[in-house]
Design an enzyme around this catalytic site. Structure first.
Site, short mmCIF file in Angstrom:
data_model
loop_
_atom_site.label_atom_id
_atom_site.label_comp_id
_atom_site.label_asym_id
_atom_site.label_seq_id
_atom_site.Cartn_x
_atom_site.Cartn_y
_atom_site.Cartn_z
N SER A 199 -3.55 -1.61 -6.15
CA SER A 199 -3.54 -0.11 -6.01
C SER A 199 -2.01 0.36 -5.77
CB SER A 199 -4.30 0.40 -4.98
OG SER A 199 -3.62 0.41 -3.59
N ASP A 200 -1.82 1.41 -6.15
CA ASP A 200 -0.66 2.15 -5.71
C ASP A 200 -0.67 2.38 -4.18
OD1 ASP A 200 1.93 3.30 -5.45
OD2 ASP A 200 1.62 4.28 -7.23
N CYS A 201 0.33 2.77 -3.43
CA CYS A 201 0.03 2.85 -1.94
C CYS A 201 -0.74 3.90 -1.62
CB CYS A 201 1.44 2.85 -1.16
SG CYS A 201 2.23 1.31 -1.44
#
Ligand SMILES: *[C@@H]1O[C@H](CO)[C@@H](O)[C@H](O)[C@H]1NC(C)=O
Ligand SMILES: *[C@@H]1O[C@H](CO)[C@@H](O)[C@H](O)[C@H]1NC(C)=O
Length: 772
Positions: free
Chosen positions: A294-296
């Site tokens: 995932s993106d952060c």
């Protein structure tokens, strides 16, 4: 008592010793000197990776499994598994922006290449590959020196630079899907240790690349709308021929071992919770083998910001069942156990994710014992910032910088120039040269310093306090301009204007920059040279039209070699050859909401469309524009087919568009027919100038039929050629009609239409007829 104390001291010093040794050795598992682990099947390098990954995962408790689902994966000491950091960055050079890389040991810096948008402007895929290679090699050297806690890099950023205001457009290769796809493939093959032609990975990874941000992510923060809550409404047509092709290339041709799903939703569904995207498309259709991160904090927002998941546990279930494997952040660490306890999540979904994660760590060679002996184990510290690597950074800057205007051959400036005035807030900032996701660079020379090495009598005034230029000291700048033989203005943007989480709201130069440029140009003895540092395009119509501004360059953010490259070009030691990878729109374009994802224009609502493929309005500069100190001409010298026959089988379906054009579906033609229809196009290129130059040739296709969602034209190939003064060369393109002469229809299917299509290079065009 005495003995005990002695032992304690002994133990402490022993521990310290181990820690010390550990900090200079890369972390790895399956140490052959550790008898407790070397017999595990997951340590057997002769077994297939997937079998090893399954064996390892089968030995973990539920808590241990859950601990591994986040970017900072803790050690599992009982199995000899050290910590692993999934998050490292290497967008245009290895950087310590992510927690996986530390420049706190022997290695203090890495080669800092131009920001990607400028590297793209060279239209040179082999150069992109070499940059990827260097990044991968430096990454390994940093790991071998014990300063890396992971080898998974979250680059390249291959979202289409859809809107000129996007703060992260600078990180991308621009607005064209073909360029972006080719960039992705070149970078990924380079960094992962594959050959330029590809297919030679053998499963081993030098470093792991990650195609991000999947998908249709290209808005950060614009007029109160931000990426965490933005729902990108995208048509299947635009998805098929704009947003998805770079990802498909990155995965299928690049064989990237990572994908990052984006923050935003696409048509209501968060990317990281979209099984159609992650599992059906990437893993299924494109045969993706690797891990998906995932993106952060992109999992947390599915519940917190988007309200798409009703509870934290639902968000966890959504992403893991969709096919995501690891969470940048800690959300999965917090809520996966309760999701399992609530019987919402079968443990098998966790296992599935862990198989992907450990397989990538194994492909990186981190479960093969001491990597000193492994393929990439002997890449030494001397590789980082090596002279060759730094030359490549300089070359990339030279080849990217774009000359936009050169009236009356003002440029190059004579080397005998006796006095030079350098003006502008971007002239003496080493940091601005780098752009975001950068550094620390091996070294930096500012444009001012580089220009000083050409002209001893160089005087500098910033002219503006900062790039935002709210207050100026333009009087002093005007004074030095009056005195000097020549004037170079170093203006443009920096990270205060465009960056992650900051999109622009207009396209003009910030603050009083234009005023400063105009007053300096008015005062100078001769027409001045304007250099723009920026990622995104700027409406500089005033400068284009002002005869007192004789030369204009766009230099992106040119990296550690950018200052020198600029000076070399300004004084004629290098012939500029870069071409714009994005359309430069006028300020008027800002009336278009940035949130409107449509590529295609719509007349009824006055929507102009986006990028050179569809945009109908006026431009400041075209995609692909860029002049040189040489003039080049082109002609088609040979085209091996003038007609493409698709009427070979009566059982093939023929359909008719709403404007009565017959077409066939590419998917129904099949790979074999598509392969047979490929043909060769030869283009003659001549350098009419007095200087040698490297020149990218861009081959476009356009359809005879217009409108109805058809691109105005489309790049189908590009190649760089080096020509000495007066030299002519012939370059060859392979055209695949199914790929290059097709377009997406409104159902998101690639179609080939009957009738005339044109190949276009410069002013020359050549007709190709498709028979249905
Ligand atoms: C470098 O930073 C890492 C992570 O913060 C730390 O563990 C390590 O001890 C540091 N190394 C040195 C030589 O300071
Ligand atoms: C395809 O069309 C061409 C041109 O009309 C014609 O000459 C040719 O015979 C056709 N081929 C088949 C297999 O029908």
């Amino acid at each position: 008592m005495m003995l005990q104390e002695l032992c304690l001291v002994c133990l402490i010093s022993f521990t310290l010793l181990v820690v010390h040794v550990g900090s200079t050795q890369p972390p790895f598992s399956c140490d052959s000197s550790d008898p407790s682990t070397k017999n595990y099947p997951f340590c057997q390098t002769t077994l297939p990776i997937i079998q090893r990954a399954r064996d390892l995962v089968s030995r973990l408790t539920l808590d241990e499994k859950i601990s591994q689902l986040v970017n900072s994966a803790p050690a599992i000491p009982r199995l000899g598994i050290p910590t692993y950091e999934w998050w490292s960055e290497a967008l245009h050079g290895v950087t310590s922006v992510g927690p996986g890389i530390k420049f706190n040991g022997t290695i203090k810096a890495a080669t800092s290449f131009p920001q990607v948008i400028l590297t793209a402007a060279s239209f040179d895929a082999y150069q992109w590959y070499r940059i990827g290679q260097v990044i991968g090699r430096e990454a390994r050297a940093i790991y071998n020196a014990g300063q890396a806690y992971g080898m998974t890099f979250w680059a390249p950023n291959i979202n289409i630079f859809r809107d000129p205001r996007w703060g992260r457009g600078q990180e991308t290769p621009g607005e064209d899907p073909l360029v972006t796809g080719k960039y992705a493939v070149s970078y990924v093959r380079g960094i992962q240790g594959d050959t330029f032609q590809g297919g030679k990975l053998n499963g081993h990874l030098q470093a792991s690349a990650c195609c991000k941000h999947f998908t249709a992510y290209d808005l950060d923060n614009w007029k109160g709308m931000n990426r965490f809550v933005f729902d990108a409404r995208v048509t299947v047509q635009d998805l098929a021929d704009t947003y998805q092709p770079p990802f498909q290339s990155c995965v299928q041709d690049g064989r990237a071992s990572g994908i990052m799903c984006a923050y935003n939703r696409v048509n209501g569904v968060p990317s990281c919770a979209d099984s159609n995207l992650l599992s059906k498309t990437a893993r299924g259709l494109w045969d993706f083998k690797g891990y998906i991160t995932s993106d952060c904090d992109a999992v947390a927002i599915i519940h917190n910001a988007q309200g798409y998941a009703k509870s934290p546990e639902d968000a966890v279930v959504d992403v893991l069942t969709a096919g995501m494997d690891v969470n940048c952040g800690s959300y999965l660490q917090k809520y996966t156990k309760s999701a399992v306890m609530q019987k919402k999540l079968p443990e098998s979904e966790i296992d599935r994710a862990l198989h992907n994660l450990f397989a990538v760590r194994m492909r990186l060679g981190l479960f093969d014992g001491n990597p000193g002996q492994r393929p990439f184990g002997n890449i030494g510290t001397d590789q980082v910032c090596s002279p060759e690597h730094q030359v490549l950074a300089l070359e990339a800057a030279r080849n990217g910088i774009v000359l936009l205007k050169n009236d009356a051959k003002l440029l190059p400036l004579p080397k005998a120039t006796t006095s030079l005035a350098v003006i502008g807030p971007n002239a003496n900032s080493a940091k601005t040269l780098l752009g975001n996701y950068a550094g620390p660079p091996c070294k930096s020379v500012t444009p001012l310093q580089a220009l000083q090495s050409y002209v001893k009598n160089t005087v500098y005034r910033p002219g503006c306090d900062t790039v935002s230029c709210s207050t100026g000291a333009s009087d002093k700048a005007v004074d030095i301009a009056k005195q000097a033989d020549y004037v170079v203005l170093m203006m443009g943007l920096d990270e205060t204007q465009e960056r992650e989480e900051l999109d622009r709201v207009d396209l003009l130069l910030p603050g009083r920059q234009q005023e400063l440029i105009t007053s300096v140009a008015k005062a100078a003895k001769r027409p001045v040279v304007l250099v723009l540092l920026s990622g995104g395009p700027i409406d500089v119509s005033f400068a284009k039209d002002d005869p007192r501004i004789g030369g204009i360059f766009w230099a992106g953010y040119p990296g550690q070699g950018g200052g020198i490259a600029l000076a070399e070009i300004i004084f004629g030691d290098h012939n500029p050859g870069g071409r714009l990878p994005v359309t430069w729109y006028p300020q008027e374009f800002t009336k278009v909401p940035m949130t409107d994802m449509r590529m295609r224009p719509e007349s009824s609502s006055d929507y102009p469309g986006r990028t050179y493929r569809f945009y109908k309005g006026d431009k400041v500069f075209e995609f692909g524009y860029g002049i040189s100190y040489s003039k080049y001409s082109y002609e088609f010298t040979r085209v091996s087919q003038n007609s493409i026959y698709l009427n070979h089988s009566s059982s093939l379906r023929t359909t008719v568009t709403s404007d009565s054009v017959q077409y066939k579906l590419v998917s129904e033609l099949g790979a074999e027919v598509c392969d047979q229809r490929k043909f060769i196009v030869c283009v003659g290129v001549k350098n009419h100038g007095e200087m040698a130059g490297k020149h990218p040739v861009l081959l476009f296709a356009r359809q005879g039929n217009r409108g109805d969602g058809r691109p105005k034209k489309q790049l189908i190939g590009f190649q760089s050629v080096i020509l000495s003064a007066g030299e002519m060369a012939e370059i060859q393109f392979e055209v695949s009609p199914c790929e290059h002469l097709s377009r997406a229809n409104e159902y998101g299917l690639m179609v080939m239409e009957e009738g005339i299509h044109f190949l276009v290079v410069g002013d020359d065009k050549h007709p190709i007829t498709i028979v249905i």
